[in-house]
Every structure is written in C-alpha cells, then in structure tokens.
Design a protein around this motif. Sequence first.
Motif, short mmCIF file in Angstrom:
data_model
loop_
_atom_site.label_atom_id
_atom_site.label_comp_id
_atom_site.label_asym_id
_atom_site.label_seq_id
_atom_site.Cartn_x
_atom_site.Cartn_y
_atom_site.Cartn_z
N GLU A 43 0.82 -1.22 0.00
CA GLU A 43 0.00 0.00 0.00
C GLU A 43 0.85 1.27 0.00
N THR A 44 2.11 1.15 -0.39
CA THR A 44 3.02 2.29 -0.41
C THR A 44 3.43 2.63 -1.83
N LEU A 45 3.32 3.91 -2.17
CA LEU A 45 3.77 4.43 -3.45
C LEU A 45 5.17 4.99 -3.25
N ILE A 46 6.10 4.52 -4.06
CA ILE A 46 7.51 4.87 -3.86
C ILE A 46 8.03 5.64 -5.07
N PHE A 47 8.60 6.80 -4.79
CA PHE A 47 9.25 7.63 -5.82
C PHE A 47 10.74 7.40 -5.66
N VAL A 48 11.38 6.92 -6.73
CA VAL A 48 12.77 6.46 -6.64
C VAL A 48 13.68 7.31 -7.51
N GLU A 49 14.74 7.81 -6.91
CA GLU A 49 15.82 8.48 -7.63
C GLU A 49 16.94 7.46 -7.82
N VAL A 50 17.43 7.33 -9.06
CA VAL A 50 18.50 6.39 -9.35
C VAL A 50 19.78 7.17 -9.60
N LYS A 51 20.84 6.76 -8.94
CA LYS A 51 22.16 7.33 -9.15
C LYS A 51 23.09 6.20 -9.58
N ALA A 52 23.60 6.27 -10.79
CA ALA A 52 24.51 5.25 -11.32
C ALA A 52 25.84 5.93 -11.62
N TRP A 53 26.82 5.66 -10.79
CA TRP A 53 28.14 6.28 -10.95
C TRP A 53 29.19 5.20 -11.07
N SER A 54 30.09 5.39 -12.02
CA SER A 54 31.14 4.39 -12.20
C SER A 54 32.38 4.69 -11.37
N THR A 55 32.55 5.95 -10.95
CA THR A 55 33.77 6.28 -10.21
C THR A 55 33.51 6.76 -8.79
N LEU A 56 32.45 7.52 -8.57
CA LEU A 56 32.19 8.07 -7.23
C LEU A 56 31.54 7.03 -6.34
N GLY A 57 31.84 7.12 -5.05
CA GLY A 57 31.25 6.21 -4.09
C GLY A 57 29.96 6.77 -3.51
N ILE A 58 29.33 5.97 -2.67
CA ILE A 58 28.06 6.37 -2.08
C ILE A 58 28.23 7.60 -1.18
N ASP A 59 29.44 7.85 -0.70
CA ASP A 59 29.69 9.03 0.15
C ASP A 59 29.50 10.34 -0.64
N ALA A 60 29.51 10.28 -1.97
CA ALA A 60 29.29 11.47 -2.79
C ALA A 60 27.80 11.71 -3.06
N LEU A 61 26.96 10.84 -2.51
CA LEU A 61 25.52 10.93 -2.79
C LEU A 61 24.92 12.25 -2.32
N GLU A 62 25.43 12.78 -1.23
CA GLU A 62 24.88 14.03 -0.69
C GLU A 62 24.98 15.17 -1.70
N GLN A 63 26.09 15.23 -2.45
CA GLN A 63 26.22 16.27 -3.46
C GLN A 63 25.32 15.98 -4.66
N GLY A 64 25.13 14.72 -5.01
CA GLY A 64 24.33 14.36 -6.15
C GLY A 64 22.83 14.44 -5.90
N LEU A 65 22.45 14.52 -4.64
CA LEU A 65 21.03 14.58 -4.28
C LEU A 65 20.84 15.65 -3.21
N ASP A 66 21.19 16.88 -3.58
CA ASP A 66 21.09 17.98 -2.63
C ASP A 66 19.63 18.36 -2.39
N LYS A 67 19.41 19.30 -1.50
CA LYS A 67 18.05 19.73 -1.13
C LYS A 67 17.26 20.23 -2.34
N LYS A 68 17.92 20.94 -3.24
CA LYS A 68 17.25 21.46 -4.43
C LYS A 68 16.71 20.31 -5.28
N LYS A 69 17.51 19.28 -5.48
CA LYS A 69 17.09 18.11 -6.26
C LYS A 69 15.96 17.39 -5.53
N GLN A 70 16.05 17.27 -4.22
CA GLN A 70 14.98 16.62 -3.44
C GLN A 70 13.66 17.36 -3.61
#
Length: 115
Positions: A43-70
């Motif tokens: 019963e949950t509708l999920i909106f999913v953002e996909v980040k596919a990076w070949s070089t950056l790690g998950i620690d760079a996710l904050e820059q790739g999904l900043d407040k503006k993008k959210q």
Amino acid sequence: MPKKGGEGEAAAALFLEGKGMRIIERNFRSRKGEVDIIALEGETLIFVEVKAWSTLGIDALEQGLDKKKQVRIIETAKYFLSIHREYMYMAIRFDVVFIAPQGITHLASAFMERV
C-alpha cells in the motif's frame, strides 16, 4: 556495471522488481523535474531516484542529491498524484537506488518533505 542513466534505471527497476515492487512508471516528468521510477510496494507508493556512478562512491551521494534536487522530486511527485488520483491516499516514500561497480544499494526512505 551500467554506466549511462538509462542503463542504471533499467538495472534499478529489475532490482526493485526482484524485491517484490511493481514498477508503474519510469522517467515521469513535470515542469518541476523528473522522477526516475515510481513503484508500488503493498500500500506504499515509492518515488525512486537512481544514481549510477562508475567512479564516485556512495559518500558522494549528498552532493548528487542535494536539497534542491529533493524538492524537485517532491514537487514532481505531487504533480503525479494530482493527475493519478487513484494513489492519493496511499503512504508515500522517497527512495534512492545507488548503482556502483561494487553493486546496488537501496536506501529506503532516503529523504522526505520538510514543512
């Protein structure tokens, strides 16, 4: 490992389907932005953002999904709900699927709307 956005989104969709989710929309766009994947899990509708990076790690996710993008994703989700009223009363969640050479990471409830 997928390198382009479309390949990453396809891999993410397969991954989410493997977890029992039903994909109802991909690359949903509005004037405000885009949601990569919209899925149903029970019963949950999920909106999913996909980040596919070949070089950056998950620690760079904050820059790739900043407040503006959210905010753009949230506003696009609201638009989706305004034209798909059959989902209006479902629980809503914003997830991120991160794809890297090391594998796929699913971050459920990665962010939410702040009021």
